[in-house]
Design a protein around this motif. Structure first.
Motif, short mmCIF file in Angstrom:
data_model
loop_
_atom_site.label_atom_id
_atom_site.label_comp_id
_atom_site.label_asym_id
_atom_site.label_seq_id
_atom_site.Cartn_x
_atom_site.Cartn_y
_atom_site.Cartn_z
N SER A 88 0.94 -1.14 -0.03
CA SER A 88 -0.05 0.15 -0.15
C SER A 88 0.81 1.22 0.05
N CYS A 92 1.46 3.97 -3.03
CA CYS A 92 0.72 5.45 -2.90
C CYS A 92 1.66 6.40 -3.53
N GLU A 97 -2.72 11.82 -6.16
CA GLU A 97 -3.16 12.63 -4.98
C GLU A 97 -2.56 12.31 -3.73
N MET A 98 -1.75 11.11 -3.80
CA MET A 98 -1.08 10.58 -2.59
C MET A 98 0.50 11.19 -2.37
N GLN A 99 0.74 11.45 -3.63
CA GLN A 99 2.42 11.94 -3.71
C GLN A 99 2.90 12.85 -2.74
N TYR A 101 1.65 13.58 0.15
CA TYR A 101 1.68 13.14 1.46
C TYR A 101 2.64 12.18 1.76
N MET A 102 3.02 11.37 0.70
CA MET A 102 4.28 10.46 0.68
C MET A 102 5.59 11.08 1.02
#
Length: 145
Positions: A88, A92, A97-99, A101-102
């Protein structure tokens, strides 16, 4: 003639002994050099044979490990939970959209991107899931270099 041969042998025997001793020492030195060269060649051959045996043993150990891991995966669900968690995280990184945050998460931990051990875990998942110990060994060798 008997007296003359005795007188001549008195002078020639020491010279003959010297030359004979010299020849004997030369022969012994040549034999010793040949024995040393032979021992060195045998030592190199033994080193190559030992290296070949180590490689064969590593291959056998990798195969045995792969079989053991695949056999033991049937016994617990924890393997699947850990694999799901790290996959997961890995996925991500590719969802737009998650990049952010990562990247922010890695930056908060002091990294500019995913650390090397994250790659290590992903390769470890491939090893444990698919039984690819040889892939792991290749990755680890490349990582050391």
């Amino acid at each position: 003639m008997g007296l003359l041969s005795k007188v001549l042998s008195f002078f020639t025997n020491p010279v003959a002994d010297l030359t004979g001793g010299y020849r004997e020492r030369k022969r012994i030195a040549a034999e010793t050099a040949a024995a040393v060269a032979s021992a060195e060649a045998n030592f190199k051959i033994a080193q190559f044979n030992a290296k070949a045996r180590r490689c064969e043993q590593a291959e056998q150990n990798d195969s045995d490990y792969d079989l053991l891991v695949l056999k033991n995966r049937d016994k617990t669900i924890m393997d699947e939970v850990i694999i799901l968690f790290f996959l997961s995280l890995f996925i991500c990184h590719f969802i737009p959209e998650m990049q952010p945050y990562m990247a922010a998460g890695w930056k908060a931990m002091g990294y500019t991107g995913a650390p090397w051990y994250f790659e290590f875990v992903i390769v470890g998942i491939a090893v444990s899931t698919l039984g690819l110990m040889r892939l792991f060994r290749a990755f680890w060798t490349k990582r050391k270099a």
